[in-house]
Write an enzyme that holds these catalytic residues in place. Structure first.
Site, short mmCIF file in Angstrom:
data_model
loop_
_atom_site.label_atom_id
_atom_site.label_comp_id
_atom_site.label_asym_id
_atom_site.label_seq_id
_atom_site.Cartn_x
_atom_site.Cartn_y
_atom_site.Cartn_z
N HIS A 139 0.81 -1.38 -0.01
CA HIS A 139 -0.01 -0.04 -0.10
C HIS A 139 0.86 1.05 0.03
O HIS A 139 2.02 1.28 0.46
CB HIS A 139 -0.83 -0.14 1.18
CG HIS A 139 -1.94 1.02 1.43
ND1 HIS A 139 -1.72 2.32 1.57
CD2 HIS A 139 -3.36 0.86 1.11
CE1 HIS A 139 -2.61 2.92 1.55
NE2 HIS A 139 -3.87 2.21 1.43
N ASP A 216 2.93 -4.50 7.51
CA ASP A 216 1.67 -3.57 7.39
C ASP A 216 0.68 -4.70 8.00
O ASP A 216 0.34 -5.55 7.06
CB ASP A 216 1.65 -2.98 6.20
CG ASP A 216 0.30 -2.27 5.93
OD1 ASP A 216 -0.73 -2.55 6.76
OD2 ASP A 216 -0.01 -1.61 5.11
N GLN A 219 -4.52 -5.24 6.83
CA GLN A 219 -5.45 -6.42 6.13
C GLN A 219 -5.56 -7.88 6.90
O GLN A 219 -6.25 -8.65 6.46
CB GLN A 219 -5.46 -6.48 4.59
CG GLN A 219 -5.45 -5.17 3.92
CD GLN A 219 -6.74 -4.66 3.99
OE1 GLN A 219 -7.82 -5.23 4.09
NE2 GLN A 219 -7.04 -3.23 3.78
N CYS A 380 -4.57 2.52 -3.72
CA CYS A 380 -3.45 2.90 -3.24
C CYS A 380 -2.28 1.78 -3.50
O CYS A 380 -1.31 1.58 -2.50
CB CYS A 380 -3.73 3.25 -1.64
SG CYS A 380 -4.73 4.71 -1.36
#
Length: 422
Positions: A139, A216, A219, A380
Site C-alpha cells: 500500500h 503492515d 488487512q 493505493c
C-alpha cells in the site's frame, strides 16, 4: 452480541459447524440493513473500511454521555474513568496480539504508525549507501514514507518483486537482503490481491541478516489470529477502522528496545515528564509518542471492537470468510470475460477483477445503482497495478457478516451490468 432471529440460508460450512449463527451475528451491524437506490445494500468494500457493530457504537456514545473527559491529566472522577477506559483498550489490543501493553503506541492508524517508524527510527539512522527493501505489493502508506526518508538520508529504495500469481518471490526477496539493506517493509496481507505473506519466515530470514522489519498488518488483524511474539518482526502497524472499530484509531507495536532508543515523532503535552527552557525530559514509551489529546472515544470504541472479535473468535472469522470466498470464486468463474488478479493459495477474502470491455469505475458505478458497494480504482497500490499492466481494477472484499445470498445478488448484478456495458 445481540440475539435477534436471522439466518444465513446457505449450506453449512466450517463456520456453521462451529455453532455460529451468522445471521444473528449480522444483525449486530445496523448499517447493513439500509437500502441504496431502492435495493438492499450489499457491502463488499470491507478492505476499505469495515462496518461497526452496535456494541462499538454504544461504547462511544456511552463515553460521551457518561465520562467525557481528557485522559492522564485530571484527578477528578471523570478523568479517572476516561483514562481507565482508554488504557483498558491498550491492554485489550495487547492481549489480541500477544504483546506487552507498554509496547503498543496508540495512534490514528497504519499510516501514522509507519510514518512514526520512518521519522523516528529510520531518519536518524539511515545514511547514503543504505537500502530500504519494499515489496511490490505494498500500500502507498508503506512506500511513500520510505521514499521521503530516502530523499533526506541518501538511502535508496529496492523493490522485492512478485510472481504472476500474486505471491512474493521469496528466493529473490532473500537474495535481495544484502548487507546494505537496513530495513524491510512488507504487508502481512495484500489489500489488492489478498495474498497472505509468510511473514514469520520472512522476518526470521531478515533477522539472520540484521535487517529490521516493518509489517503492515491492516488487512490481517481483522481477519485472523495474530501472534506477534511468533511472527518475530520489529514493528507491526494496524488500523482500527478495518477491524470493526472507529476511524482515526490504530496502533504501532514495536520492540521495547526500539521504542526506548527512538526520539519522539511529535512534541506536545502528555509525552513529557518535565519541560523547561533549558530542555525537556520525555515520558517513557509508549506515551513518549502520544503527544496531545488522543481520539479517546475512538479508542473506547476500539476496545469494544476487540471484545466483539474475541468473543466471536478470530479462528471462526477466518473460517467463515474462507467459506464465503470459495463461494464467490465459484460464482465469478461463471462470469464470461472476467479476469481475477491474484491467485495465491490460502488468500484472504479479497478479489480484484476486471470485466472485458468495461472500465472499473463504470462497472462500480452501475453496481452501486444495484445496491452493491465495491471499490474501484488503484487501491493505493499503483506499483502493483503497473506490474499487471492495468490502470485500475474493481475489488470485492468480504467480511464475516456478509452472506452467501449477498454473493449471489452481487454476481447477478454483475451479469446485469455487464450486459448494459455491452
Amino acid at each position: 452480541m445481540s440475539m435477534p432471529h436471522a439466518t444465513d440460508a446457505a449450506a453449512p460450512g466450517p463456520g456453521a459447524q462451529a455453532g455460529v449463527d451468522w445471521g444473528r451475528v449480522r444483525a449486530d451491524f445496523p448499517l447493513l440493513y439500509r437500502s441504496v437506490h431502492d435495493h438492499p445494500l450489499v457491502y463488499f468494500d470491507n478492505a476499505n473500511t469495515s462496518q461497526k457493530p452496535s456494541a462499538v457504537i454504544e461504547a462511544m456514545d456511552g463515553y460521551y454521555r457518561r465520562f467525557n473527559a481528557n485522559v492522564s491529566r485530571a484527578v477528578h472522577q471523570l478523568g479517572s474513568e476516561a483514562t481507565e477506559a482508554y488504557e483498558a483498550s491498550r491492554k485489550k489490543l495487547a492481549g489480541l496480539l500477544n504483546v506487552r501493553a507498554d509496547e503498543l503506541v496508540l495512534c490514528s492508524g497504519t499510516t501514522f504508525a509507519i510514518n512514526l517508524v520512518a521519522y523516528s527510527w529510520a531518519l536518524p539512522r539511515l545514511k547514503p549507501g543504505d537500502v530500504i527493501l519494499v515489496s511490490r505489493m505494498e500500500h502507498h502508506a508503506n512506500i511513500v514514507p520510505w521514499q521521503l526518508v530516502a530523499e533526506r538520508t541518501g538511502a535508496t529504495i529496492r523493490v522485492a518483486e512478485i510472481n504472476d500469481d500474486g505471491t512474493l518471490d521469496l528466493d529473490a526477496l532473500y537474495a535481495a537482503m544484502t548487507p546494505e539493506v537496513k530495513l524491510l517493509a512488507v504487508a502481512h496481507v495484500s489489500n489488492l490481491l489478498g495474498t497472505v505473506n509468510p511473514v514469520r519466515a520472512i522476518c526470521r530470514e531478515a533477522r539472520k541478516r540484521g535487517v529490521v522489519t516493518v509489517v503492515d498488518g491492516s488487512q490481517a488483524v481483522p481477519h485472523r489470529r495474530i501472534d506477534l511474539a511468533a511472527i518475530g518482526c520489529d514493528f507491526y502497524a494496524f488500523t482500527g477502522h478495518k477491524m470493526c472499530g472507529p476511524t482515526g484509531t490504530g496502533a504501532l507495536w514495536a520492540r521495547r528496545e526500539h521504542l526506548q532508543a527512538m526520539p519522539p515523532f511529535i512534541g506536545g503535552g502528555e509525552m513529557i515528564r518535565e519541560v523547561s527552557f533549558e530542555g525537556t525530559v520525555f515520558n517513557d514509551p509508549p506515551h513518549k509518542f502520544e503527544a496531545g489529546t488522543p481520539n479517546i472515544a475512538g479508542f473506547v470504541g476500539l476496545g469494544a471492537a476487540v471484545d466483539y472479535l474475541q468473543a466471536l473468535g478470530l479462528e471462526r472469522i477466518e473460517a467463515r470468510e474462507a467459506e464465503l470466498l470459495a463461494h464467490l470464486n465459484e460464482e465469478l468463474a461463471r462470469v464470461d470475460g472476467l479476469r481475477i488478479f491474484g491467485h495465491a493459495p490460502d488468500k484472504a477474502a479479497v478479489v480484484s477483477f476486471l470485466v472485458e470491455g468495461a472500465h472499473a469505475h463504470d462497472l462500480a458505478t452501475l453496481l452501486d445503482l444495484e445496491g452493491v458497494a465495491i471499490r474501484s480504482g488503484q487501491h493505493c497500490a499503483h506499483p502493483l497495478l503497473q506490474f499487471y499492466g492495468v490502470a485500475a481494477t474493481c475489488r470485492a472484499s468480504l467480511a464475516f457478516y456478509n452472506t452467501h445470498e449477498e454473493i449471489d445478488a452481487f454476481v447477478a448484478a454483475l451479469r446485469k451490468v455487464r450486459g448494459l456495458l455491452g
